[in-house]
Design an enzyme around this catalytic site. Structure first.
Site, PDB file in Angstrom:
ATOM      1  N   SER A 286      -3.701 -16.750   7.163  1.00 15.61           N
ATOM      2  CA  SER A 286      -2.313 -16.760   6.686  1.00 15.61           C
ATOM      3  C   SER A 286      -2.000 -17.841   5.649  1.00 15.61           C
ATOM      4  CB  SER A 286      -1.352 -16.927   7.855  1.00 15.61           C
ATOM      5  OG  SER A 286      -0.038 -16.930   7.337  1.00 15.61           O
TER       6      SER A 286
ATOM      7  N   LYS B   8       4.010  -4.937  13.652  1.00 12.12           N
ATOM      8  CA  LYS B   8       5.208  -4.552  12.895  1.00 12.12           C
ATOM      9  C   LYS B   8       5.965  -3.379  13.504  1.00 12.12           C
ATOM     10  CE  LYS B   8       3.880  -6.363   8.501  1.00 12.12           C
ATOM     11  NZ  LYS B   8       3.372  -6.158   7.175  1.00 12.12           N
TER      12      LYS B   8
ATOM     13  N   ASN C  67       9.206  -6.557   9.543  1.00  9.97           N
ATOM     14  CA  ASN C  67       8.286  -7.687   9.331  1.00  9.97           C
ATOM     15  C   ASN C  67       9.018  -9.029   9.325  1.00  9.97           C
ATOM     16  OD1 ASN C  67       9.490  -7.729   6.795  1.00  9.97           O
ATOM     17  ND2 ASN C  67       7.583  -8.179   5.726  1.00  9.97           N
TER      18      ASN C  67
ATOM     19  N   GLY D  51       2.260  -0.193   9.489  1.00 11.01           N
ATOM     20  CA  GLY D  51       3.551  -0.701   9.031  1.00 11.01           C
ATOM     21  C   GLY D  51       3.594  -0.925   7.521  1.00 11.01           C
TER      22      GLY D  51
HETATM   23  P1  NAP Z   1      -1.408  -2.023  10.874  1.00 13.33           P
HETATM   24  O1  NAP Z   1       0.004  -1.675  11.223  1.00 13.33           O
HETATM   25  O2  NAP Z   1      -2.332  -2.481  11.947  1.00 13.33           O
HETATM   26  O3  NAP Z   1      -2.047  -0.741  10.148  1.00 13.33           O
HETATM   27  C1  NAP Z   1      -3.339  -0.729   9.584  1.00 13.33           C
HETATM   28  C2  NAP Z   1      -3.689   0.719   9.248  1.00 13.33           C
HETATM   29  O4  NAP Z   1      -4.965   0.761   8.596  1.00 13.33           O
HETATM   30  C3  NAP Z   1      -3.831   1.607  10.473  1.00 13.33           C
HETATM   31  O5  NAP Z   1      -3.411   2.905  10.135  1.00 13.33           O
HETATM   32  C4  NAP Z   1      -5.330   1.561  10.722  1.00 13.33           C
HETATM   33  O6  NAP Z   1      -5.824   2.649  11.484  1.00 13.33           O
HETATM   34  C5  NAP Z   1      -5.842   1.638   9.313  1.00 13.33           C
HETATM   35  N1  NAP Z   1      -7.242   1.199   9.214  1.00 13.33           N
HETATM   36  C6  NAP Z   1      -7.797   0.107   9.785  1.00 13.33           C
HETATM   37  N2  NAP Z   1      -9.098   0.029   9.430  1.00 13.33           N
HETATM   38  C7  NAP Z   1      -9.343   1.105   8.647  1.00 13.33           C
HETATM   39  C8  NAP Z   1     -10.511   1.603   8.015  1.00 13.33           C
HETATM   40  N3  NAP Z   1     -11.682   0.954   8.115  1.00 13.33           N
HETATM   41  N4  NAP Z   1     -10.415   2.753   7.276  1.00 13.33           N
HETATM   42  C9  NAP Z   1      -9.231   3.408   7.164  1.00 13.33           C
HETATM   43  N5  NAP Z   1      -8.095   2.980   7.763  1.00 13.33           N
HETATM   44  C10 NAP Z   1      -8.164   1.856   8.487  1.00 13.33           C
HETATM   45  O7  NAP Z   1      -1.437  -3.159   9.747  1.00 13.33           O
HETATM   46  P2  NAP Z   1      -0.374  -3.433   8.585  1.00 13.33           P
HETATM   47  O8  NAP Z   1       0.634  -4.385   9.057  1.00 13.33           O
HETATM   48  O9  NAP Z   1       0.051  -2.103   8.055  1.00 13.33           O
HETATM   49  O10 NAP Z   1      -1.275  -4.220   7.509  1.00 13.33           O
HETATM   50  C11 NAP Z   1      -2.362  -3.590   6.845  1.00 13.33           C
HETATM   51  C12 NAP Z   1      -2.973  -4.563   5.831  1.00 13.33           C
HETATM   52  O11 NAP Z   1      -2.023  -4.860   4.797  1.00 13.33           O
HETATM   53  C13 NAP Z   1      -3.366  -5.923   6.444  1.00 13.33           C
HETATM   54  O12 NAP Z   1      -4.572  -6.326   5.855  1.00 13.33           O
HETATM   55  C14 NAP Z   1      -2.241  -6.857   6.015  1.00 13.33           C
HETATM   56  O13 NAP Z   1      -2.661  -8.203   5.896  1.00 13.33           O
HETATM   57  C15 NAP Z   1      -1.895  -6.270   4.641  1.00 13.33           C
HETATM   58  N6  NAP Z   1      -0.501  -6.565   4.250  1.00 13.33           N
HETATM   59  C16 NAP Z   1      -0.294  -7.358   3.155  1.00 13.33           C
HETATM   60  C17 NAP Z   1       0.990  -7.641   2.726  1.00 13.33           C
HETATM   61  C18 NAP Z   1       1.207  -8.504   1.531  1.00 13.33           C
HETATM   62  O14 NAP Z   1       2.317  -9.034   1.352  1.00 13.33           O
HETATM   63  N7  NAP Z   1       0.226  -8.638   0.676  1.00 13.33           N
HETATM   64  C19 NAP Z   1       2.088  -7.148   3.440  1.00 13.33           C
HETATM   65  C20 NAP Z   1       1.838  -6.334   4.542  1.00 13.33           C
HETATM   66  C21 NAP Z   1       0.525  -6.066   4.952  1.00 13.33           C
HETATM   67  P3  NAP Z   1      -6.066   2.502  13.083  1.00 13.33           P
HETATM   68  O15 NAP Z   1      -4.792   3.005  13.688  1.00 13.33           O
HETATM   69  O16 NAP Z   1      -7.244   3.360  13.329  1.00 13.33           O
HETATM   70  O17 NAP Z   1      -6.332   1.040  13.380  1.00 13.33           O
END
Ligand code: NAP
Length: 288
Positions: free
Chosen positions: A16, A71, A92, A136
């Protein structure tokens, strides 16, 4: 004015950069407060009401951010939602009122839109998008893409059930709001990489130093040279996450998740404190 006791709830949190962002904003505004990491592993996350959620937090906070994997869960636990949180179906950022009431907001939509506009600025109207992930963050991306009136969003994810409910939820809002953007899963659509105008990674792929899946490497070889690549993942010390790195190697217009992180923090800080701190303060805190 009382102290702003802020934090980030999620797991894992070692990557983070949020404390640097919010500490810079506290310093800029002269407000008293702090921002801490609240790492709770999923097996220890037992909250099933807003009161049990407050009990789970280590101290009395004024507000907190939420990251992977909570989220969507927190969305169910807050007492009220902003219109952005309702539209996206995920929270978030939470504000804790003095009476213990919790208000949930989503600043990822603002973060996605501002970083896209300021760093990529491509016209995606009517174009086809491949979106990886159905969590999310992907929901906020879909809301942003709909506002850009993209043609079709093709979603690829891992867990088939979660993907189906993601598609079903976003389809309902399409019908009620008369939005022209179509959304479908990879399985429903026989698509050609040469017809894709943007590739967006909203999954954790590349958060660690892992190798990119071979299908994604092959895909990157076949997209048009002006296909924009947006990797929501970011790494410390400006190291490029795997997807952004692979896209940059192919000279595709690319950003990683750092600018979005800065803009979503700006909106979260405004929500908690009512201070609209300039974006430059957050971008500078990340050396952007
Ligand atoms: P989340 O709610 O846990 O969702 C992650 C999604 O990705 C789920 O649908 C998951 O599927 C899928 N996934 C995981 N591994 C995968 C793979 N190898 N191939 C295909 N799909 C896969 O997480 P989130 O909060 O949406 O965050 C996702 C990413 O975005 C994180 O890395 C986070 O740090 C990043 N993010 C960045 C920002 C920014 O400001 N830059 C903001 C928000 C999020 P399953 O259900 O099978 O696990």
């Amino acid at each position: 004015m009382s102290d702003f006791r802020l934090g980030l709830l999620g797991h894992p949190l070692s990557h983070s950069l949020s404390p640097a962002l919010h500490n810079a904003a506290l310093q800029y505004t002269g407000l008293r407060g702090n921002y801490r990491l609240i790492d709770i592993a999923p097996e220890k996350f037992t909250a099933n009401s807003h009161l049990s959620l407050i009990d789970l937090l280590p101290e009395k906070l004024s507000g907190f951010n939420i990251t992977i994997p909570y989220k969507e869960k927190i969305y169910q636990l807050v007492n009220e939602h902003t219109k952005e949180a309702i539209e996206i179906g995920a929270v978030n950022t939470v504000k804790i009122h003095p009476d213990g009431k919790l208000s949930g907001h989503n600043t990822d939509l603002f973060g996605f839109q501002e970083s896209f506009l300021n760093y990529l600025n491509a016209d995606l109207n009517g174009k086809n998008i491949l979106l990886i992930g159905a969590g999310g963050a992907a929901k906020a991306v879909v809301a942003g893409l709909k506002q850009m009136e993209v043609g079709k969003i093709i979603v690829k994810s891992r867990n088939k059930d979660r993907l189906s409910s993601f598609i079903a939820e976003t389809k309902i809002s399409e019908q009620t709001k008369n939005i022209s953007t179509q959304i479908c899963s990879v399985d429903e659509n026989n698509f050609d990489p040469s017809q894709i105008s943007a590739l967006i990674n909203a999954s954790p792929i590349g958060m660690q130093e892992e190798v990119l899946p071979s299908w994604l490497n092959d895909f990157l070889d076949q997209v048009p040279h002006d296909c924009v690549c947006f990797d929501l993942v970011y790494r410390k010390n400006k190291a490029k996450p795997a997807f952004a790195y692979a896209a940059l190697q192919r000279k595709l217009p690319t950003i990683d998740g750092l600018p979005m992180l800065a803009y979503q923090a700006k909106e979260a800080f405004r929500y908690w404190t009512s201070f609209d701190v300039p974006a430059e303060i957050f971008l500078r805190a990340l050396n952007l």
